[in-house]
Design a protein around this motif. Structure first.
Motif, PDB file in Angstrom:
ATOM      1  N   GLN A  71     -32.191  36.670  -0.248  1.00 26.17           N
ATOM      2  CA  GLN A  71     -31.125  37.567   0.185  1.00 26.17           C
ATOM      3  C   GLN A  71     -31.159  38.882  -0.592  1.00 26.17           C
ATOM      4  O   GLN A  71     -30.857  39.945  -0.050  1.00 26.17           O
ATOM      5  N   THR A  72     -31.576  38.827  -1.837  1.00 24.88           N
ATOM      6  CA  THR A  72     -31.711  40.045  -2.636  1.00 24.88           C
ATOM      7  C   THR A  72     -32.800  40.932  -2.053  1.00 24.88           C
ATOM      8  O   THR A  72     -32.647  42.152  -1.967  1.00 24.88           O
ATOM      9  N   LEU A  73     -33.902  40.321  -1.605  1.00 21.82           N
ATOM     10  CA  LEU A  73     -34.978  41.081  -0.975  1.00 21.82           C
ATOM     11  C   LEU A  73     -34.492  41.745   0.304  1.00 21.82           C
ATOM     12  O   LEU A  73     -34.828  42.904   0.583  1.00 21.82           O
ATOM     13  N   ARG A  74     -33.690  41.023   1.076  1.00 20.71           N
ATOM     14  CA  ARG A  74     -33.124  41.611   2.306  1.00 20.71           C
ATOM     15  C   ARG A  74     -32.222  42.796   1.961  1.00 20.71           C
ATOM     16  O   ARG A  74     -32.237  43.825   2.639  1.00 20.71           O
ATOM     17  N   SER A  75     -31.438  42.644   0.893  1.00 19.43           N
ATOM     18  CA  SER A  75     -30.553  43.726   0.459  1.00 19.43           C
ATOM     19  C   SER A  75     -31.365  44.950   0.035  1.00 19.43           C
ATOM     20  O   SER A  75     -31.039  46.088   0.403  1.00 19.43           O
ATOM     21  N   TYR A  76     -32.433  44.724  -0.727  1.00 19.51           N
ATOM     22  CA  TYR A  76     -33.289  45.834  -1.152  1.00 19.51           C
ATOM     23  C   TYR A  76     -33.923  46.523   0.061  1.00 19.51           C
ATOM     24  O   TYR A  76     -34.087  47.738   0.065  1.00 19.51           O
ATOM     25  N   ARG A  78     -32.616  46.679   3.139  1.00 23.25           N
ATOM     26  CA  ARG A  78     -31.567  47.459   3.814  1.00 23.25           C
ATOM     27  C   ARG A  78     -31.287  48.768   3.087  1.00 23.25           C
ATOM     28  O   ARG A  78     -31.031  49.792   3.714  1.00 23.25           O
ATOM     29  N   GLU A  79     -31.341  48.738   1.754  1.00 26.91           N
ATOM     30  CA  GLU A  79     -31.059  49.928   0.954  1.00 26.91           C
ATOM     31  C   GLU A  79     -32.263  50.853   0.816  1.00 26.91           C
ATOM     32  O   GLU A  79     -32.151  51.946   0.270  1.00 26.91           O
ATOM     33  N   GLY A  80     -33.421  50.406   1.276  1.00 27.55           N
ATOM     34  CA  GLY A  80     -34.613  51.240   1.218  1.00 27.55           C
ATOM     35  C   GLY A  80     -35.328  51.235  -0.123  1.00 27.55           C
ATOM     36  O   GLY A  80     -36.182  52.084  -0.359  1.00 27.55           O
ATOM     37  N   LEU A  81     -34.994  50.295  -1.003  1.00 30.64           N
ATOM     38  CA  LEU A  81     -35.670  50.225  -2.297  1.00 30.64           C
ATOM     39  C   LEU A  81     -37.094  49.700  -2.148  1.00 30.64           C
ATOM     40  O   LEU A  81     -38.030  50.270  -2.686  1.00 30.64           O
ATOM     41  N   ALA A 117     -28.965  53.291  -7.370  1.00 35.83           N
ATOM     42  CA  ALA A 117     -29.259  54.703  -7.097  1.00 35.83           C
ATOM     43  C   ALA A 117     -30.287  55.227  -8.101  1.00 35.83           C
ATOM     44  O   ALA A 117     -31.207  55.968  -7.735  1.00 35.83           O
ATOM     45  N   GLY A 118     -30.141  54.825  -9.343  1.00 33.44           N
ATOM     46  CA  GLY A 118     -31.107  55.225 -10.363  1.00 33.44           C
ATOM     47  C   GLY A 118     -32.476  54.624 -10.105  1.00 33.44           C
ATOM     48  O   GLY A 118     -33.510  55.286 -10.280  1.00 33.44           O
ATOM     49  N   ILE A 119     -32.487  53.365  -9.671  1.00 31.77           N
ATOM     50  CA  ILE A 119     -33.754  52.704  -9.354  1.00 31.77           C
ATOM     51  C   ILE A 119     -34.444  53.432  -8.200  1.00 31.77           C
ATOM     52  O   ILE A 119     -35.651  53.670  -8.240  1.00 31.77           O
ATOM     53  N   ARG A 120     -33.655  53.795  -7.185  1.00 34.07           N
ATOM     54  CA  ARG A 120     -34.221  54.518  -6.035  1.00 34.07           C
ATOM     55  C   ARG A 120     -34.855  55.829  -6.484  1.00 34.07           C
ATOM     56  O   ARG A 120     -35.962  56.179  -6.081  1.00 34.07           O
TER      57      ARG A 120
END
Length: 192
Positions: A71-76, A78-81, A117-120
């Motif tokens: 689920q964390t991978l799916r979240s990443y 969706r956020e474009g990370l 946001a910082g990671i992005r």
């Protein structure tokens, strides 16, 4: 009901009668052993010439390799990370490079306390640095080629000049004038 067929009771050790737990070769691989096996497969794929950007891993395997929940991978995603490739059916397929990026995102988040946001922004800047390094390598190769062409051109010009001088007629003597000569071309040359 026999012990070997009961769904909750494992077969006796060494029996191997249909239950994977009874046969160590067929036992499910979990935890660190599973990760080491998958890591070995990734390394073998790299050595076999498989592209690091080839989308090979389904989300469950990628999550296990990255040490996080699917689920964390799916979240990443969706956020474009970390945006994986897609199969023809629309399922996510992660590459070796994606898994390395997932590990980096996890490290930045958990170890360094960087927000998403910082990671992005870090990911964007690292991509820019990688692109600049690639361009620098291209320009270095081009510069070396141009320098080699320049050296060759200088050698060709020197050879052409030497051939032109060598090709001059030996019987023609360069005319030397003195300061008092008004029309040196009217006087016949000295023979000597």
């Amino acid at each position: 009901m026999d012990d070997r067929t009961h769904p909750r009771r494992p077969a006796p050790a060494g029996d191997g009668g249909g239950d994977p737990a009874g046969d160590p070769r067929r036992a499910p691989v979990t935890g660190e052993r599973a990760e080491l096996r998958i890591e070995a497969r990734i390394e073998a794929a790299g050595q076999a010439g498989i592209d690091a950007d080839a989308p090979l891993f389904v989300i469950s395997v990628a999550a296990q390799l990255a040490g996080m929940h699917a689920q964390t991978l799916r979240s990443y995603d969706r956020e474009g990370l970390v945006s994986p490739g897609r199969s023809s059916g629309g399922g996510r397929r992660y590459s070796q490079r994606d898994i390395e990026l997932l590990r980096e995102v996890q490290r930045l988040s958990q170890d360094d306390g960087v927000n998403r946001a910082g990671i992005r922004r870090i990911i964007e800047l690292e991509a820019q640095v990688d692109a600049l390094r690639a361009r620098l390598a291209e320009l270095s190769v081009e510069n070396a080629e141009l320098r080699a062409d320049l050296v060759q051109s200088r050698m060709d010009a020197a050879n052409a000049a030497a051939n032109a001088v060598a090709g001059l007629r030996r019987d023609v003597v360069p005319w030397r004038t003195t300061a008092g000569d008004v029309a040196p071309w009217l006087r016949p040359p000295r023979r000597g």
